[in-house]
Structure formats: C-alpha cells, structure tokens
Design a protein around this motif. Structure first.
Motif, PDB file in Angstrom:
ATOM      1  N   GLN A  25      61.737  35.601 124.055  1.00 52.10           N
ATOM      2  CA  GLN A  25      60.463  35.497 123.337  1.00 52.10           C
ATOM      3  C   GLN A  25      59.273  35.458 124.286  1.00 52.10           C
ATOM      4  O   GLN A  25      58.168  35.848 123.909  1.00 52.10           O
ATOM      5  CB  GLN A  25      60.479  34.249 122.445  1.00 52.10           C
ATOM      6  CG  GLN A  25      61.404  34.383 121.254  1.00 52.10           C
ATOM      7  CD  GLN A  25      61.699  33.050 120.577  1.00 52.10           C
ATOM      8  OE1 GLN A  25      60.940  32.098 120.724  1.00 52.10           O
ATOM      9  NE2 GLN A  25      62.791  32.973 119.843  1.00 52.10           N
ATOM     10  N   ASN A  26      59.489  35.034 125.517  1.00 54.57           N
ATOM     11  CA  ASN A  26      58.414  34.996 126.502  1.00 54.57           C
ATOM     12  C   ASN A  26      58.495  36.139 127.507  1.00 54.57           C
ATOM     13  O   ASN A  26      57.720  36.190 128.455  1.00 54.57           O
ATOM     14  CB  ASN A  26      58.443  33.653 127.245  1.00 54.57           C
ATOM     15  CG  ASN A  26      57.959  32.522 126.369  1.00 54.57           C
ATOM     16  OD1 ASN A  26      56.767  32.308 126.206  1.00 54.57           O
ATOM     17  ND2 ASN A  26      58.896  31.810 125.761  1.00 54.57           N
ATOM     18  N   TRP A  27      59.424  37.062 127.268  1.00 54.03           N
ATOM     19  CA  TRP A  27      59.637  38.184 128.183  1.00 54.03           C
ATOM     20  C   TRP A  27      58.396  39.076 128.208  1.00 54.03           C
ATOM     21  O   TRP A  27      57.914  39.511 127.168  1.00 54.03           O
ATOM     22  CB  TRP A  27      60.842  38.987 127.730  1.00 54.03           C
ATOM     23  CG  TRP A  27      61.351  39.988 128.708  1.00 54.03           C
ATOM     24  CD1 TRP A  27      60.905  41.272 128.862  1.00 54.03           C
ATOM     25  CD2 TRP A  27      62.404  39.809 129.655  1.00 54.03           C
ATOM     26  NE1 TRP A  27      61.620  41.904 129.853  1.00 54.03           N
ATOM     27  CE2 TRP A  27      62.546  41.029 130.360  1.00 54.03           C
ATOM     28  CE3 TRP A  27      63.240  38.741 129.982  1.00 54.03           C
ATOM     29  CZ2 TRP A  27      63.498  41.211 131.364  1.00 54.03           C
ATOM     30  CZ3 TRP A  27      64.187  38.918 130.984  1.00 54.03           C
ATOM     31  CH2 TRP A  27      64.317  40.129 131.655  1.00 54.03           C
ATOM     32  N   PRO A  28      57.855  39.393 129.395  1.00 54.52           N
ATOM     33  CA  PRO A  28      56.637  40.203 129.457  1.00 54.52           C
ATOM     34  C   PRO A  28      56.920  41.696 129.334  1.00 54.52           C
ATOM     35  O   PRO A  28      57.944  42.198 129.819  1.00 54.52           O
ATOM     36  CB  PRO A  28      56.083  39.873 130.842  1.00 54.52           C
ATOM     37  CG  PRO A  28      57.300  39.556 131.659  1.00 54.52           C
ATOM     38  CD  PRO A  28      58.275  38.895 130.718  1.00 54.52           C
ATOM     39  N   ALA A  29      56.003  42.424 128.732  1.00 61.32           N
ATOM     40  CA  ALA A  29      56.162  43.863 128.563  1.00 61.32           C
ATOM     41  C   ALA A  29      56.272  44.569 129.909  1.00 61.32           C
ATOM     42  O   ALA A  29      56.925  45.618 130.015  1.00 61.32           O
ATOM     43  CB  ALA A  29      54.999  44.425 127.755  1.00 61.32           C
ATOM     44  N   ARG A  30      55.659  44.005 130.948  1.00 59.03           N
ATOM     45  CA  ARG A  30      55.688  44.667 132.261  1.00 59.03           C
ATOM     46  C   ARG A  30      57.097  44.739 132.842  1.00 59.03           C
ATOM     47  O   ARG A  30      57.339  45.508 133.772  1.00 59.03           O
ATOM     48  CB  ARG A  30      54.763  43.954 133.246  1.00 59.03           C
ATOM     49  CG  ARG A  30      55.194  42.557 133.604  1.00 59.03           C
ATOM     50  CD  ARG A  30      54.268  41.860 134.605  1.00 59.03           C
ATOM     51  NE  ARG A  30      54.742  40.512 134.860  1.00 59.03           N
ATOM     52  CZ  ARG A  30      54.464  39.461 134.112  1.00 59.03           C
ATOM     53  NH1 ARG A  30      53.673  39.605 133.043  1.00 59.03           N
ATOM     54  NH2 ARG A  30      54.960  38.265 134.390  1.00 59.03           N
ATOM     55  N   LEU A  31      58.034  43.925 132.318  1.00 61.18           N
ATOM     56  CA  LEU A  31      59.419  43.972 132.790  1.00 61.18           C
ATOM     57  C   LEU A  31      60.316  44.772 131.848  1.00 61.18           C
ATOM     58  O   LEU A  31      61.544  44.703 131.950  1.00 61.18           O
ATOM     59  CB  LEU A  31      59.974  42.555 132.959  1.00 61.18           C
ATOM     60  CG  LEU A  31      59.340  41.716 134.070  1.00 61.18           C
ATOM     61  CD1 LEU A  31      60.004  40.346 134.149  1.00 61.18           C
ATOM     62  CD2 LEU A  31      59.425  42.427 135.427  1.00 61.18           C
ATOM     63  N   GLY A  32      59.698  45.537 130.936  1.00 59.29           N
ATOM     64  CA  GLY A  32      60.491  46.329 130.011  1.00 59.29           C
ATOM     65  C   GLY A  32      60.989  45.487 128.845  1.00 59.29           C
ATOM     66  O   GLY A  32      60.536  44.357 128.613  1.00 59.29           O
ATOM     67  N   SER A  33      61.933  46.020 128.116  1.00 58.04           N
ATOM     68  CA  SER A  33      62.507  45.285 126.981  1.00 58.04           C
ATOM     69  C   SER A  33      63.482  44.231 127.479  1.00 58.04           C
ATOM     70  O   SER A  33      64.233  44.481 128.423  1.00 58.04           O
ATOM     71  CB  SER A  33      63.235  46.251 126.036  1.00 58.04           C
ATOM     72  OG  SER A  33      62.341  47.213 125.525  1.00 58.04           O
ATOM     73  N   PRO A  34      63.495  43.057 126.857  1.00 56.48           N
ATOM     74  CA  PRO A  34      64.444  42.032 127.304  1.00 56.48           C
ATOM     75  C   PRO A  34      65.877  42.483 127.089  1.00 56.48           C
ATOM     76  O   PRO A  34      66.195  43.127 126.093  1.00 56.48           O
ATOM     77  CB  PRO A  34      64.105  40.819 126.415  1.00 56.48           C
ATOM     78  CG  PRO A  34      63.356  41.368 125.260  1.00 56.48           C
ATOM     79  CD  PRO A  34      62.649  42.593 125.740  1.00 56.48           C
ATOM     80  N   PRO A  35      66.757  42.178 128.035  1.00 55.92           N
ATOM     81  CA  PRO A  35      68.155  42.596 127.905  1.00 55.92           C
ATOM     82  C   PRO A  35      68.819  41.984 126.677  1.00 55.92           C
ATOM     83  O   PRO A  35      68.547  40.831 126.316  1.00 55.92           O
ATOM     84  CB  PRO A  35      68.800  42.068 129.191  1.00 55.92           C
ATOM     85  CG  PRO A  35      67.665  41.850 130.138  1.00 55.92           C
ATOM     86  CD  PRO A  35      66.498  41.467 129.294  1.00 55.92           C
TER      87      PRO A  35
END
Length: 593
Positions: free
Chosen positions: A279-289
């Motif tokens: 839920q806190n995964w940033p868009a700059r790192l792509g989609s969360p695994p």
C-alpha cells in the motif's frame, strides 16, 4: 514528481496509520480511564520496543540515573529485535580497519556518497519539509561514523572482522549513488555481538532497580494530557514461550496504563506486513510484487507508526523503503515466509525472468533499488543468477547471524575453512533450497530453470549467446563489458581478492563448474521513512512543533528525522542508525526529565 509529494497523496498512502494499532487505540480511548493525575508517574521514562534502538535509549537513560519501563509486545526471548538476526554490518569512515586494508576514506568522501545516494529533494531548506530534518540527521550521522562511533563501540567491547566489505558500489558516477570505497565493517560475532553490550547494560540496570522489563505489554495508545505526553495504555498479552523470531500469541488477558513524562517509541518498521508494504509502494519502483519473501520476524508490523500518529506525530516519506532483490526461500524457516538474502560478490551473471541479461547498474552488489525497479518492470517477481561453483564458493554470503556460524560464534578455524571449501550454509542452501538449480551442462541448467518456474521463459540458444559474449571479454585484461570491468576493479582491492571475489574466469569453463542457477525473489526489509524527529529525537507534529514528552528512534523514525537515508541506503547504516538515534533520544530525554 517525487520532489512535490503533496500532503493529500501522503495521506492516501497512509496505510501505516490505518494499521490495526490505530483501531485498537481508538477502541481503548473510548473506554479510557480518567487522565493521569498531575505529578504522578510510574517511571521517569517509558521505552516502547526492546530492539537495538530501545536498548540503547534505555541504557542511556539508566546511565543518567533515570527510572525506565521497557515495554515490548513480544516475550523476553526476542530482546534485541531484528538486530539479533543481522549480519552485523556497520558503516564506519576512515577506520583503523580501512587503513589496515589500504583504503583512503574521509568524512568528505562519505558525505559526498551519502548525498549522492540519498537524493534529498523534499523541502530540505523548509522547516516543514519532509527532508528538512532527515538531511540534518544524515550529516550528524556521517560525522558520527567518521568520528566517535568506532571508539564508542570499541570501548563497549565491540570488535570487527579485519577485512572491510564493499557494499552498494553504486551507479557509476563519483557524485552519484554508492560507496566510493569499502565501508561495510562486519562485527565479530555478527548481530548478537552488536546487541550484547547494550543488553548487558540494561540488564545491569534492571539488577540496580533502574529499569523494569514489561514484556507482553502491547501499547495501543499514547496518552496526552494538556498537550503533553503523559504515558501509554494498552493490552497485556498472555504469556508466551515462543522461541526467538517465532510468532507469538495475540490473546489479550488484561489491560494496563502506565504514567511517565517521557515516552520513547522504538518499535521498528513494517517489513513483515506485506499489505502495508504494497500500500505504500511508490510508483517509481514499478508495480509491487505479487510474491515476496519476508526478511524480518512477524512482529515487525508497523503498529506503532499509526498509534504515534494518532497521538499527533507526523509521518514523512512513507513511500521510501528498502527491499532486496536477491532473496531465497529459507528451507528451514524461523518465521513465516522466511527469506534469506544472498550478499553477492561481483561475478555472477544476472538475468531477468525471461533470460535477458541486466545491464549496469543492475549488477550484483551495485544498486539495489535500481535493480528492484528493473525487475518489477519485467512484469515478473523474480530474476536469476547464472553462476559457477567457483564463484559461489568465494563470493556468496548469506544475511543473518544464524547463517554465519563462524563469524557469529567467533570460530576462527571455521572462518579459515572458507579458504579451501564452500561455507556449509551455502552448500546446504544449494542442496536443500528450492531456488537452486545445479547442472553439469548449460542445456541441463536451462531445463532445470524452466522446470522450477513452470514459465518456460528461458531459451537455451539465447542464454548461451549472452554467456558466450561475456566469456569472450575475459581473454584480455581490458574490456568493454562493464561487469567484467567491475570484477577486475574488485580484484584490485585486497579485501575483495582475499575473501569476496573469485579469480576471473569464463562462466562456461568446465573447470569452474558445476553450473548453478539461483532464482532470486524480492525480500522485504526496511522502512526508510517514518516519524519526523528533530536532532534530539523529539517527535514533531504537523506544524513542525515538538510534542512535549514524545521521542522516537530507530526504524520507526526512519533511523532519524523521518528518513536519514533519503531514497537509498549505503548499507551498514541500519544498525548504525539504531545506535545513533537511540543514543541521541536517550540522552536528550534524560536531560529533559
């Protein structure tokens, strides 16, 4: 843009604050007892969390003569928290160990590297900015690492393996991300030896009546009276005999309320809560695994972030996090979905799930988060090392104190045996780990890789073409292949040539075999953002004002200031961040009481 994250966006991401702890705190508040009577207290300070930062803060408070209650929801077996399980790496600058290895380091070079890695860009010059205090903490920490950090720890009995490791070598530019020189000092005794001196100090204070342990005490609310923090309320959990790292019961058998003019929150991050990570995964790192392995015990759940925010604390940089790309599924897990990280040397070839070789800076040991983004961009949750027995024997190390019995147990003979044999923990993973494929020929290796994933994505001819191309670059002492350049660069450093880099050779050299493929999973680890604090460790509210009586240290505070690392870590800085922020908060709180 990353440098213009609005409060609205941050609040939408604030899954941290929606953790179960907030709901539990609200429920308790609805049936709360009357506010604490003025002047009455159970201690001078309450420390919430018995990990490394909590132990350091408690030790400092007790040394100043303060009476402390140390609370933790886990049983006593977990004292020391995540630090106990760590490899024990510490970031030191211009140390005796570096000079012994011929490394020329300086405070100026370390600060250059820190700024290049952190990329602070969120209101650095604005007292209300998310990175304002983070940068101040970063500069103070680099000063500490280049100054009294080593002598302070040495005086407490901490010692280091003499060969300094070179972690996070970066993206290729002098002023960009990465360590210009080796700075990763492995503690002799690994994580337990980092915890030990502070646990001893705290237990001595318990014997002297200055500290009282309250295990199985789960804090659900930080109480404020007249604007100031005056204590905590929460639930008493049933006694537990769970071993260290094992999940413990959450059955409530009572409640409690404790009073003190100071509360220091040292409860850790969110790494075991995959829902919060995503839920806190940033868009700059792509989609969360969709699939990740877990690098921390289950109690690293993020509850106290939301609970502290409910008491007025400001959370900043919640989208900054640090997860590893070289995770293995542990064949002998301690906690659920237990992952172990490979700390790789520079020689394994790295391919995505489809068999396409990564390019710089996505090389083993160079740029963790850039590689993470490259992996997520493929649409798959895993990648591959293709390597040789000769490489893993010299270059593979595993994270975790339990995976390094020679260093952890200070066994010199076992340590020396690494010279002539592959470390036993590596061989056990090769034999028992589900992520390893071992074969005598490349054809057999590819068959095993496709069978393991069931995806059938690896094409033998294409994989061989890429390996052959790399192997041709070995024939000369110069090359255009940046990874081969990196291997030769590593071999120019005595420490790497002695212990962390295999003699350069061709992957398809039959004498270096067998061939080995390792499926690499994303492994959750650290929260880089958190509660914003000033240099005394005082928690700030939304206006930038310190909340009277409320402090935070360790991972819950982004290791200082709500994000001392910025976007990226230089490694060896998580334990060090707990040590430094715990010491700062403990000393400041003791002086303020």
């Amino acid at each position: 843009m990353e440098n213009s994250v609005s409060p609205t966006v941050i609040s939408r991401r604030r899954a941290l604050t929606a953790a179960g702890g907030v709901l539990a705190g609200a429920a308790l508040a609805a049936h709360a007892a009357p506010a604490f009577a003025a002047g009455s207290s159970d201690a001078d300070a309450i420390v919430v969390g018995g990990g490394l930062a909590g132990l350091v803060a408690t030790a400092e408070l007790a040394a100043a003569g303060r009476k402390v209650l140390l609370l933790d929801q886990e049983p006593e077996t977990n004292l020391g928290g995540q630090a106990f399980w760590s490899f024990g790496g510490l970031f030191l600058v211009d140390s005796d160990e570096q000079r012994l290895m011929g490394i020329k380091d300086s405070r100026e070079l370390a600060w250059q590297d820190w700024l290049g890695a952190a990329g602070f860009d969120r209101g650095v010059g604005d007292p209300a900015g998310q990175d304002h205090w983070a940068r101040k903490w970063a500069e103070a920490y680099v000063d500490f690492a280049a100054g009294e950090k080593r002598s302070w720890l040495y005086g407490l009995g901490v010692r280091w393996f003499p060969i300094v490791g070179w972690a996070e070598r970066g993206g290729g530019l002098a002023d960009g991300h990465g360590n210009s020189v080796p700075r990763f000092h492995v503690t002799w005794g690994t994580g337990p030896a980092v915890v030990e001196p502070f646990e001893k100090r705290v237990r001595a204070a318990v014997a002297d009546g200055k500290v009282t342990f309250r295990f199985r005490h789960r804090v659900d609310e930080i109480v404020r009276t007249g604007g100031a923090v005056t204590g905590v309320r929460g639930a008493v959990l049933e006694p537990s005999t769970a071993a260290r790292g094992k999940a413990s019961s959450r059955t409530v058998v009572g409640d409690f309320e404790l009073r003190a003019p100071v509360v220091i929150v040292t409860s850790g991050g969110i790494g075991a809560n995959h829902d919060l990570v995503r839920q806190n995964w940033p868009a700059r790192l792509g989609s969360p695994p969709k699939f990740m392995v877990t690098g921390v015990p289950a109690h690293v759940d993020g509850r106290m972030l939301g609970i502290t925010e409910a008491a007025g604390g400001r959370i900043v940089n919640p989208d900054r996090m640090w997860h590893y790309t070289e995770g293995l599924r542990n064949y002998d897990p301690i906690w659920a979905n237990h992952g172990i990280r490979i700390l790789p040397g520079p020689s394994s070839m790295w391919f995505d799930a489809t068999g396409k070789r990564f390019s710089a800076p996505d090389l083993p040991g160079y740029d963790t988060l850039h590689t993470l983004k490259s992996i997520t961009d493929t649409g798959y949750d895993y990648s591959w090392f293709v390597t040789t027995q000769k490489i893993i024997a010299k270059e593979f190390a595993l994270s975790g104190s339990e995976q390094n019995p020679d260093l952890t147990n200070k066994d010199v003979w076992m340590l020396l045996s690494r010279i002539w044999q592959t470390p036993e923990p590596i061989e056990k993973f090769k034999k028992n780990g589900v992520d390893f494929v071992v074969a005598s020929t490349l054809s057999e290796l590819v068959t095993g890789m496709n069978k393991l994933t069931g995806d059938g994505l690896i094409d033998l001819a294409d994989l061989k073409r890429q390996i052959d191309a790399r192997d041709r670059e070995i024939d000369n002492p110069y090359t255009k292949d940046v990874q081969v350049m990196g291997i030769r660069n590593a071999l120019a450093y005595t420490g790497d040539s002695l212990s962390r880099t295999a003699p350069i050779h061709k992957i398809l050299d039959a004498g270096a075999g067998p061939l080995i493929a390792v499926r690499l999973n994303i492994l959750t680890r650290k929260t880089l953002g958190g509660l914003q604090t000033d240099l005394s460790g005082r928690v700030l509210d939304a206006t930038g004002t310190a909340i009277p009586g409320l402090y935070a240290a360790g991972e819950v505070a982004g290791f200082g200031g709500g994000g001392v690392h910025g976007y990226r870590s230089l490694e060896g800085t998580f334990l060090g961040g707990c040590l430094f922020s715990g010491r700062q908060a403990g000393r400041a709180a003791a002086a303020a009481i």
